[in-house]
Write an enzyme that holds these catalytic residues in place. Structure first.
Site, mmCIF file in Angstrom:
data_model
loop_
_atom_site.group_PDB
_atom_site.id
_atom_site.type_symbol
_atom_site.label_atom_id
_atom_site.label_comp_id
_atom_site.label_asym_id
_atom_site.label_seq_id
_atom_site.Cartn_x
_atom_site.Cartn_y
_atom_site.Cartn_z
ATOM 1 N N SER A 178 0.786 -1.255 -0.133
ATOM 2 C CA SER A 178 0.058 0.007 -0.088
ATOM 3 C C SER A 178 0.756 1.303 -0.035
ATOM 4 C CB SER A 178 -1.107 -0.121 1.209
ATOM 5 O OG SER A 178 -1.851 0.931 1.061
ATOM 6 N N ASP A 207 -9.544 -4.755 -5.226
ATOM 7 C CA ASP A 207 -8.765 -3.498 -4.710
ATOM 8 C C ASP A 207 -8.871 -2.415 -5.897
ATOM 9 O OD1 ASP A 207 -7.140 -1.942 -3.611
ATOM 10 O OD2 ASP A 207 -5.219 -2.833 -3.771
#
Length: 335
Positions: free
Chosen positions: A168, A278
């Protein structure tokens, strides 16, 4: 616990809130856990180290079958959390690092960089760069008794096999470190062999692929039909309010018109892992395609896991999909 009498000036629920008096209330994040001299599930040993007065790290050393010091690849890891939450010392990252160290037989330095909004970007980028310089200093001073030398690095680190990795926001940091490493040198001219980016936090003002409101699935990361009101946008602006170009700053949007050329990435191979559900998935895939088309001479690959959401492998590492992704990361490092 927040007080009703305090005025909220920045509300990034369900992640964090910032109050007028400067208090920062983090609403998510796993509990801090101590290092383990001998992790019961993996046999990995871990300990904490000070890199500088402002930067620290948790080190992980896998169990070996030899009695003599064994040289191992080095992974310098940057945790996720939108630059605002989580920690190298948190339960989720501690569990994840133990698994990577055990499977890849790699010496890990998991960096505790400073978080926004108390320390606005680009502080985290500088902290992570300084952490790599600290690691590199061990390669040029292995016979030096100087201060702040870590014996695990001196005795076990293979400085010909240095990797950087992150998830991330940590994946975002990996990219920016790789760009800078293509321009500037580390201590002793240390080279980064490989970089992995898992569910990297890239964003921009123009939608790509499934980011359009017509095709995307509902997600906590969007939180709004307006792109400028999405959590992804607001977290970046909270972490780096002075960023030139805002959400199209090259540090968050490596595909921006004024972003540095990807042809200069300072490593030899790159692995980008994405998850099918995602919201950041398409950014990761487009990043890989841009690297391939840039003229960069290294090896780049995308590894996609269908049906999973953002950083699923850290949240639920015991699932089959998570095990497969972690195995792929371990293979990338150990090959």
């Amino acid at each position: 616990m927040a007080s009703d009498t305090k005025e909220v000036v920045t509300d990034l629920a369900p992640v964090l809130r910032v109050y007028k008096d400067g208090k920062v209330e983090r609403l998510v994040g796993s509990a801090y856990v101590p290092p383990s001299p001998n992790h019961p599930a993996t046999g990995v040993s871990s300990k904490d180290a000070a890199i500088s007065p402002l930067i620290s790290a948790r080190l992980y050393l896998p169990k070996t079958t030899t009695t003599t010091p064994q040289k191992l690849p080095i992974l310098i890891y940057f945790h996720g959390g939108g630059f605002c939450v989580e920690s190298a010392f948190s339960f989720l990252d501690h569990r994840y690092m133990n698994q990577i160290a055990s499977q890849a037989k790699v010496l890990i330095i998991s960096v505790e960089y400073r978080l926004a909004p108390e320390y606005l970007l680009p502080v985290a980028y500088e902290d992570c760069w300084d952490a790599i310089q600290w690691v590199a200093s061990h390669a040029v001073s292995v016979n030096d008794d100087g201060e702040n030398k870590e014996l695990w690095l001196i005795n076990h680190g293979d400085f010909e096999k240095v990797f950087i990795g992150g998830d991330s926001a940590g994946g975002n940091i990996v990219h920016n470190i790789a760009v800078r490493a293509g321009i500037e040198s580390f201590n002793g001219d240390l080279k980064i062999l490989g970089a992995f980016l898992s569910c990297p936090y890239f964003w921009g003002s123009k939608p790509l692929g499934s980011e359009s409101s017509e095709s995307r699935e509902p997600s906590m990361l969007y939180m709004s039909e307006s792109r400028e009101q999405s959590l992804l946008y607001r977290m970046w602006m909270c972490a780096y309010p002075s960023a030139p170009g805002g959400i199209d700053n090259p540090m968050i949007n490596p595909l921006a018109d004024d972003a540095p050329s990807l042809s200069g990435l300072g490593c030899s191979k790159v692995l980008v892992c994405v998850a099918g559900k995602d919201p950041l998935r398409d950014r990761g895939v487009h990043y890989v395609e841009a690297v391939k088309g840039s003229g960069w001479t290294g090896e780049v690959e995308v590894f996609e896991v269908e049906g999973e959401d953002h950083c699923f492998h850290i949240i639920n590492p015991d699932s089959e999909n998570a095990k497969n992704l972690i195995k792929r990361l371990a293979s990338f490092i150990s090959q």
